[in-house]
Design a protein around this motif. Structure first.
Motif, PDB file in Angstrom:
ATOM      1  N   ILE A 143       1.225  -1.886   0.285  1.00 34.28           N
ATOM      2  CA  ILE A 143       0.495  -0.082  -0.253  1.00 34.28           C
ATOM      3  C   ILE A 143       0.547   1.274   0.388  1.00 34.28           C
ATOM      4  O   ILE A 143       2.094   0.982   0.225  1.00 34.28           O
ATOM      5  CB  ILE A 143      -1.029   0.036   0.841  1.00 34.28           C
ATOM      6  CG1 ILE A 143      -1.277  -1.174   1.960  1.00 34.28           C
ATOM      7  CG2 ILE A 143      -1.860   1.238   1.068  1.00 34.28           C
ATOM      8  CD1 ILE A 143      -2.617  -1.883   0.371  1.00 34.28           C
ATOM      9  N   GLN A 144       0.661   1.990  -0.773  1.00 31.28           N
ATOM     10  CA  GLN A 144       1.060   3.532  -1.080  1.00 31.28           C
ATOM     11  C   GLN A 144       1.123   4.183   0.233  1.00 31.28           C
ATOM     12  O   GLN A 144      -0.050   4.674   0.516  1.00 31.28           O
ATOM     13  CB  GLN A 144       1.304   4.184  -2.355  1.00 31.28           C
ATOM     14  CG  GLN A 144       1.928   5.404  -2.392  1.00 31.28           C
ATOM     15  CD  GLN A 144       1.392   6.342  -3.825  1.00 31.28           C
ATOM     16  OE1 GLN A 144       0.646   5.579  -4.568  1.00 31.28           O
ATOM     17  NE2 GLN A 144       2.123   7.388  -4.124  1.00 31.28           N
ATOM     18  N   GLY A 145       2.322   4.146   1.213  1.00 28.42           N
ATOM     19  CA  GLY A 145       1.610   5.346   1.999  1.00 28.42           C
ATOM     20  C   GLY A 145       1.687   4.058   3.556  1.00 28.42           C
ATOM     21  O   GLY A 145       1.693   4.414   4.486  1.00 28.42           O
ATOM     22  N   ALA A 197       2.195  -0.824   8.683  1.00 23.98           N
ATOM     23  CA  ALA A 197       1.523  -2.369   8.988  1.00 23.98           C
ATOM     24  C   ALA A 197       1.697  -1.822  10.169  1.00 23.98           C
ATOM     25  O   ALA A 197       0.264  -1.576  11.554  1.00 23.98           O
ATOM     26  CB  ALA A 197       2.443  -3.527   9.206  1.00 23.98           C
ATOM     27  N   GLY A 198       2.887  -0.904  11.465  1.00 26.26           N
ATOM     28  CA  GLY A 198       2.249  -0.609  12.946  1.00 26.26           C
ATOM     29  C   GLY A 198       1.701   0.461  12.504  1.00 26.26           C
ATOM     30  O   GLY A 198       1.140   0.439  13.677  1.00 26.26           O
ATOM     31  N   ILE A 199       1.586   1.229  11.634  1.00 22.97           N
ATOM     32  CA  ILE A 199       0.378   2.306  12.724  1.00 22.97           C
ATOM     33  C   ILE A 199      -1.256   1.572  11.744  1.00 22.97           C
ATOM     34  O   ILE A 199      -1.435   1.948  13.217  1.00 22.97           O
ATOM     35  CB  ILE A 199       0.312   3.493  11.733  1.00 22.97           C
ATOM     36  CG1 ILE A 199       1.963   4.297  11.747  1.00 22.97           C
ATOM     37  CG2 ILE A 199      -0.286   4.814  11.684  1.00 22.97           C
ATOM     38  CD1 ILE A 199       2.369   5.576  10.252  1.00 22.97           C
ATOM     39  N   TYR A 200      -1.166   0.807  10.709  1.00 16.87           N
ATOM     40  CA  TYR A 200      -2.853   0.389  11.392  1.00 16.87           C
ATOM     41  C   TYR A 200      -2.521  -0.373  12.450  1.00 16.87           C
ATOM     42  O   TYR A 200      -4.024  -0.555  12.702  1.00 16.87           O
ATOM     43  CB  TYR A 200      -2.787  -0.671   9.825  1.00 16.87           C
ATOM     44  CG  TYR A 200      -3.651  -1.361  10.050  1.00 16.87           C
ATOM     45  CD1 TYR A 200      -4.997  -1.032   8.912  1.00 16.87           C
ATOM     46  CD2 TYR A 200      -3.779  -2.567  10.499  1.00 16.87           C
ATOM     47  CE1 TYR A 200      -5.583  -2.257   8.640  1.00 16.87           C
ATOM     48  CE2 TYR A 200      -5.245  -3.668  10.630  1.00 16.87           C
ATOM     49  CZ  TYR A 200      -6.407  -2.475   9.218  1.00 16.87           C
ATOM     50  OH  TYR A 200      -7.171  -3.862   9.928  1.00 16.87           O
ATOM     51  N   VAL A 237      -9.864  -2.307   3.612  1.00 16.69           N
ATOM     52  CA  VAL A 237      -8.990  -2.525   3.065  1.00 16.69           C
ATOM     53  C   VAL A 237      -8.204  -3.318   2.028  1.00 16.69           C
ATOM     54  O   VAL A 237      -7.381  -2.968   1.195  1.00 16.69           O
ATOM     55  CB  VAL A 237      -8.687  -3.635   4.414  1.00 16.69           C
ATOM     56  CG1 VAL A 237      -6.933  -4.350   4.309  1.00 16.69           C
ATOM     57  CG2 VAL A 237      -8.574  -2.803   5.913  1.00 16.69           C
ATOM     58  N   SER A 238      -9.286  -3.776   1.090  1.00 15.03           N
ATOM     59  CA  SER A 238      -8.936  -4.199   0.360  1.00 15.03           C
ATOM     60  C   SER A 238      -9.193  -3.629  -1.306  1.00 15.03           C
ATOM     61  O   SER A 238      -8.078  -3.547  -2.199  1.00 15.03           O
ATOM     62  CB  SER A 238     -10.319  -5.264   0.001  1.00 15.03           C
ATOM     63  OG  SER A 238     -10.400  -5.608  -0.984  1.00 15.03           O
ATOM     64  N   VAL A 277      -5.537   6.229   2.841  1.00 15.79           N
ATOM     65  CA  VAL A 277      -6.722   6.645   3.652  1.00 15.79           C
ATOM     66  C   VAL A 277      -8.075   5.908   4.272  1.00 15.79           C
ATOM     67  O   VAL A 277      -8.216   5.427   4.830  1.00 15.79           O
ATOM     68  CB  VAL A 277      -7.391   8.174   2.941  1.00 15.79           C
ATOM     69  CG1 VAL A 277      -8.930   7.994   3.368  1.00 15.79           C
ATOM     70  CG2 VAL A 277      -6.137   8.919   2.676  1.00 15.79           C
ATOM     71  N   PHE A 278      -7.744   5.059   2.778  1.00 15.81           N
ATOM     72  CA  PHE A 278      -8.566   3.518   2.823  1.00 15.81           C
ATOM     73  C   PHE A 278      -7.950   3.006   3.718  1.00 15.81           C
ATOM     74  O   PHE A 278      -9.114   2.581   4.437  1.00 15.81           O
ATOM     75  CB  PHE A 278      -8.894   2.865   1.316  1.00 15.81           C
ATOM     76  CG  PHE A 278      -9.689   3.961   0.985  1.00 15.81           C
ATOM     77  CD1 PHE A 278     -11.111   4.369   0.626  1.00 15.81           C
ATOM     78  CD2 PHE A 278      -9.110   4.887  -0.144  1.00 15.81           C
ATOM     79  CE1 PHE A 278     -12.267   4.612  -0.121  1.00 15.81           C
ATOM     80  CE2 PHE A 278     -10.012   5.875  -0.823  1.00 15.81           C
ATOM     81  CZ  PHE A 278     -11.695   5.792  -1.207  1.00 15.81           C
ATOM     82  N   PHE A 279      -6.963   2.239   3.998  1.00 16.92           N
ATOM     83  CA  PHE A 279      -6.617   1.660   5.027  1.00 16.92           C
ATOM     84  C   PHE A 279      -6.262   1.625   5.933  1.00 16.92           C
ATOM     85  O   PHE A 279      -6.851   1.375   7.161  1.00 16.92           O
ATOM     86  CB  PHE A 279      -4.515   1.200   4.709  1.00 16.92           C
ATOM     87  CG  PHE A 279      -3.907  -0.084   4.723  1.00 16.92           C
ATOM     88  CD1 PHE A 279      -4.190  -0.839   4.919  1.00 16.92           C
ATOM     89  CD2 PHE A 279      -2.419   0.568   6.113  1.00 16.92           C
ATOM     90  CE1 PHE A 279      -3.326  -2.064   5.341  1.00 16.92           C
ATOM     91  CE2 PHE A 279      -2.003   0.025   6.811  1.00 16.92           C
ATOM     92  CZ  PHE A 279      -2.862  -1.899   5.694  1.00 16.92           C
ATOM     93  N   TYR A 280      -5.958   2.813   6.532  1.00 15.24           N
ATOM     94  CA  TYR A 280      -6.130   3.367   7.580  1.00 15.24           C
ATOM     95  C   TYR A 280      -7.955   3.510   8.516  1.00 15.24           C
ATOM     96  O   TYR A 280      -7.873   3.272   9.269  1.00 15.24           O
ATOM     97  CB  TYR A 280      -5.503   4.675   8.574  1.00 15.24           C
ATOM     98  CG  TYR A 280      -4.267   4.556   8.041  1.00 15.24           C
ATOM     99  CD1 TYR A 280      -3.562   3.789   8.703  1.00 15.24           C
ATOM    100  CD2 TYR A 280      -3.288   5.116   7.125  1.00 15.24           C
ATOM    101  CE1 TYR A 280      -1.705   3.554   7.939  1.00 15.24           C
ATOM    102  CE2 TYR A 280      -1.834   5.540   6.920  1.00 15.24           C
ATOM    103  CZ  TYR A 280      -1.199   4.017   7.140  1.00 15.24           C
ATOM    104  OH  TYR A 280      -0.443   3.863   7.153  1.00 15.24           O
ATOM    105  N   VAL A 281      -8.862   4.235   7.340  1.00 14.70           N
ATOM    106  CA  VAL A 281     -10.016   3.731   8.193  1.00 14.70           C
ATOM    107  C   VAL A 281     -10.647   2.737   7.948  1.00 14.70           C
ATOM    108  O   VAL A 281     -11.288   2.551   8.614  1.00 14.70           O
ATOM    109  CB  VAL A 281     -10.689   4.571   6.268  1.00 14.70           C
ATOM    110  CG1 VAL A 281     -12.233   4.170   7.124  1.00 14.70           C
ATOM    111  CG2 VAL A 281     -11.061   6.507   6.935  1.00 14.70           C
TER     112      VAL A 281
END
Length: 405
Positions: A242-244, A247-250, A294-295, A303-307
């Motif tokens: 994922i661009q940006g 894993a730790g932040i997620y 996440v998908s 942004v979608f990753f962290y949402v």
């Protein structure tokens, strides 16, 4: 402070925090180490899944043993085995990791049942959901810092630090556990009746389908846990695509949301023994939306990753204590502990399947496609919760009255 926030319970929450701290680190280290050693997603999923797959089989037995001997005696015994498992991680490879995960699975089956059943028996009805929520909160709090610490150790290439951390956690957890106290007066009174049912423990698995309360809650927990398990196992590997993404932040966002929601919303979780179908459907909607977000992040970005992390944490915060509290009211008193053990076993199985089943799917397709399938599973449970409402809403109140009598 009194009730769920009295000192004896605060000490149990501290023990929970210490016990699960090791797992928050291992959940990151094992996939990364496995990948570096050439393991496939399938292999990594099996190693990660062995932990709760083992716990699943021991949950019902754990509930019965705790009824018979009391939670403290059981707790002190398994803390020794837990310490040995943590030390095994420090000098072994993939085979040793698998063995250690199995040992941890046995420990966790008894540990979590001892604390949860002790909390349920010791607290009055009005505080029960708060106690379960705070226990679960402390089980997930290590997920805020643990993944970042694990990534720091991994990126520094300093496995000596990993060894020191595992040994320190094993010793601290043992010390806190041996000083813990828990009132098991009610458990001791229930033990004779439970012993009469000992021979039928295996038959109790049939209740997963014949008991409408247990069946509904177990199916919901199993499916949601598959989604949760896929995140635990593969986010450390997926984040790099994922661009940006990080894993730790997620994992920190997910755990932080879970902890904040568990604490601030603990009084909002139903503790009346009634089935709130709209509330459950809303939680499953969050599970589906989180997995889909996440998908989509492979195309939409971080942004979608962290949402997805925030939504996943919120769903985790609400689902387990809601269903556990509901079951504590509507299940028969004599066999309640055993049946709650079966319910928790379905959660274990779900998390395990999140690695074991989703690993091959990720190998055959991609992480993004695998999480899309998880979103579909979550969406199917919205409909399931709606359909099952007619079998639960009208009879829950009668069951509570029967249980009190």
């Amino acid at each position: 402070m009194n009730g769920a926030l009295s000192w004896p319970f605060l000490r149990l929450y501290l023990l929970t925090l210490s016990y699960f701290s090791a797992n928050s680190i291992l959940n990151v280290i094992i996939p990364l180490q496995g990948k570096s050693l050439g393991a496939t997603n399938t292999g990594i999923g099996i190693i990660m899944g062995a932990y709760l797959f083992t716990a699943m089989f021991f949950r019902p037995w754990a509930g019965q043993m705790i009824q018979k001997y009391g939670p403290i005696k059981v707790l002190r015994t398994i803390l020794i085995l837990n310490g040995l498992a943590l030390i095994l991680y420090t000098f072994s490879g993939l085979e040793g990791y698998f063995a250690a995960r199995v040992m941890q699975g046995v420990c966790t089956a008894f540990f979590s049942m001892a604390l949860q059943l002790g909390i349920i028996d010791a607290l009055p009805d009005k505080d029960r959901s708060q106690g379960i929520s705070l226990y679960s909160l402390c089980a997930y709090m290590p997920g805020i810092v643990g993944p970042l610490l694990a990534l720091g150790i991994w990126q520094a290439g300093d496995m000596g630090a990993f060894t020191m951390v595992m040994i320190a956690l094993a010793m601290f957890t043992g010390l806190v556990g041996y000083s813990a106290r828990m009132d098991h007066k009610e458990t001791a009174q229930a033990a004779p009746e439970q012993t009469k049912q000992g021979a039928g423990m295996l038959k109790s698995f049939g209740q997963l389908t014949s008991n409408p309360y247990l069946f509904t809650c177990s199916v919901l927990m199993l499916t949601a846990s598959m989604v949760f398990g896929s995140v635990t196992t593969f986010i450390p590997l997926y984040a790099g695509q994922i661009q940006g993404g990080h894993a730790g932040i997620y994992l920190m966002l997910q755990a932080g949301t879970l902890v904040l929601a568990r604490f601030t919303l603990r009084k909002k979780i139903p503790s009346d023994g009634k089935w709130h179908s709209s509330f459950i459907m809303g939680i499953m909607l969050m599970v589906a939306a989180a997995a889909q977000s996440v998908s989509f992040s492979i195309m939409g970005g971080a942004v979608f990753f962290y949402v997805g992390a925030v939504l996943m944490g919120m769903a985790q915060a609400l689902l387990y204590p809601t269903l556990t509290t509901y079951l504590s009211f509507v299940l028969p008193q004599a066999s309640r502990n055993m049946f709650i053990g079966l319910f928790v076993a379905t959660a274990d199985l779900g998390v395990s399947l999140g690695g074991v089943l989703m690993g091959p799917i990720a190998d055959l397709t991609s992480y993004s496609s695998m999480y899309m399938i998880c979103a579909m599973l979550g969406a199917s449970m919205i409909l399931f919760a709606y359909v099952r409402r007619s079998k639960l809403v009208d009879t829950s109140g009668e069951k509570i009255v029967e249980s009190i009598r």
